[in-house]
Scaffold this active site. Structure first.
Site, PDB file in Angstrom:
ATOM      1  N   SER A  56       0.803  -1.234   0.000  1.00 41.91           N
ATOM      2  CA  SER A  56       0.000   0.000   0.000  1.00 41.91           C
ATOM      3  C   SER A  56       0.832   1.279   0.000  1.00 41.91           C
ATOM      4  CB  SER A  56      -0.958   0.005   1.196  1.00 41.91           C
ATOM      5  OG  SER A  56      -2.023  -0.877   0.965  1.00 41.91           O
ATOM      6  N   LYS A  59       0.224   3.517  -2.997  1.00 40.80           N
ATOM      7  CA  LYS A  59      -0.884   4.466  -3.085  1.00 40.80           C
ATOM      8  C   LYS A  59      -0.421   5.916  -3.191  1.00 40.80           C
ATOM      9  CE  LYS A  59      -4.482   1.748  -0.701  1.00 40.80           C
ATOM     10  NZ  LYS A  59      -3.893   0.404  -0.787  1.00 40.80           N
ATOM     11  N   TYR A 168     -11.032   1.768   4.727  1.00 39.70           N
ATOM     12  CA  TYR A 168      -9.790   1.592   3.988  1.00 39.70           C
ATOM     13  C   TYR A 168     -10.006   0.588   2.860  1.00 39.70           C
ATOM     14  CZ  TYR A 168      -4.877   0.867   3.004  1.00 39.70           C
ATOM     15  OH  TYR A 168      -3.659   0.795   2.374  1.00 39.70           O
TER      16      TYR A 168
END
Length: 395
Positions: A56, A59, A168
């Site tokens: 992640s 991102k 999330y």
């Protein structure tokens, strides 16, 4: 740095972690390697150019790509981008399940905007993070089947109307598809041209197998052995998106910690090599209000699910990561942007203090408490060094 370094060296010696790489820039320029990147078939030491799974941490780069397109006038943050995302656009809102386990849904009525996608307020989440999504995928016969595209992986119903709550999830993966649709480039080629090349960095990619020079420097995946409690090298490769045929903007990139930190530093010093000053400032401003902000803070009140160190405090979401909105019990200043990746790596940018950094480690399961203590120690020492270097006031 001695106490932090001693802590990591002890963790390596005790088998808590195979190895790690840390980097910081700004008022504190620091990098250090610990332990080994692999143990089998033979031990090889961790190096500064070791390549890690970003998960992640990807991102942030996708957010930068989106904001660059906004700057160029290709799209606005609050435009309805549903027409560019036909699979996501047709997904209804999942409201529950009937007695026969049939999903109960209602039609989505609001727009899907880039702001929703970048702030996790679009309503799409991961199956591991929500029981209803897990059940829906099970009913559809999708559990255990490798998903090779974003649409296959995340084309499930939303949990609420975009903008009405927070969870999330998958927004950055869909945002990556928007980047491709608007630019006419693959996400890899777009980032190479507009993010990596402007900074002179070469060790980031979505496709390490196509880069032998990087594949040969990959950090092995390790897992926490449930019996011994020690980190052991996985006997087989573990991939975030096995068999992927396209770049996943929310989880799919690989990088050295040094090259990734160059991205953090560019945003921190505001050198405009990636974004204009006004756009960078917007990244570090709170984006959530009302129910969305409340839902985020409820999630962060019990942060065991999130990779990193998150003491009690008031949080928001910026246009790139979690935002420290109010005072916390830690050293971070309000306005600090930060987040982590599922393989127990993390990053932070504190523009007020003038420090940024990244902690690289490939270990599962996510949010490992022992690794998070090392992350905390890393930040604590960086901030301590920054404070020690502050000019003394003369009376």
């Amino acid at each position: 740095m001695k106490n932090f370094e001693q802590s990591v060296e002890k963790a390596v010696a005790d088998g808590v972690v195979l190895g790690a790489v840390v980097c910081a820039k700004g008022k504190v320029n620091y990098s250090k390697v610990f332990g080994n990147r692999t143990l089998k078939p033979q031990a090889e030491q961790m190096e500064r150019d070791t390549v890690f799974v970003l998960a992640s941490m990807t991102k942030l780069m996708t957010s930068i790509a989106v904001l660059q397109l906004v700057e160029r006038g290709a799209v606005k943050l609050d435009d309805d981008v549903a027409p560019l995302l036909p699979v996501l656009a047709k997904q209804p809102i999942l409201t529950g399940f009937g007695e026969d386990s049939t999903p109960i849904t209602k039609e989505r009525t609001g727009p899907i905007t880039l702001r929703h996608l970048l702030t996790h307020s679009v309503g799409g989440t991961y199956e591991f993070a929500n029981g209803d999504v897990l059940q829906w995928r099970k009913i559809q016969g999708l559990l255990g089947k490798p998903a090779v595209t974003v649409e296959e992986a995340f084309g499930h119903p939303l949990l609420y109307e975009p903008g009405e709550s927070w969870c999330y999830g998958t927004g950055s993966d869909w945002a990556g598809k928007v980047v491709e649709a608007l630019s006419g480039l693959s996400l890899e080629d777009y980032m190479k041209e507009h993010i990596w090349s402007p900074l002179g960095i070469k060790d980031i990619t979505f496709w390490p197998a196509a880069r032998p020079d990087m594949a040969n420097r990959m950090c092995s995946m390790s897992i926490r052995d449930t019996r011994s409690g020690k980190a052991v090298q996985s006997r087989k490769p573990i991939e975030m998106a096995p068999g992927a045929q396209e770049a996943f903007g929310g989880q799919g990139a690989y990088a050295t910690m040094g090259d990734y930190t160059e991205i953090l530093n560019s945003l921190m010093v505001d050198d405009e090599r990636l974004l204009k000053k006004a756009t960078t400032a917007a990244m570090f401003r709170p984006q959530l209000t009302g129910d969305s902000r409340q839902a985020l803070n409820e999630a962060m009140a019990h942060p065991e699910w999130a990779v990193g160190y998150y003491p009690p405090g008031t949080y928001n979401w910026g246009l790139g990561g979690l935002l420290v909105e109010g005072k916390t019990e830690s050293w971070r200043k309000p306005g600090t942007l930060l987040w982590g990746g599922a393989i127990n790596s993390a990053w932070f940018i504190d523009r007020v203090t003038g420090v940024c950094g990244a902690f690289g480690c490939n270990l599962l399961p996510s949010a490992d408490p022992q690794i998070e203590l090392l992350m905390k120690g890393f930040e604590e020492d960086i901030y301590g060094k920054a404070a020690a270097d502050r000019p003394k006031t003369r009376l």
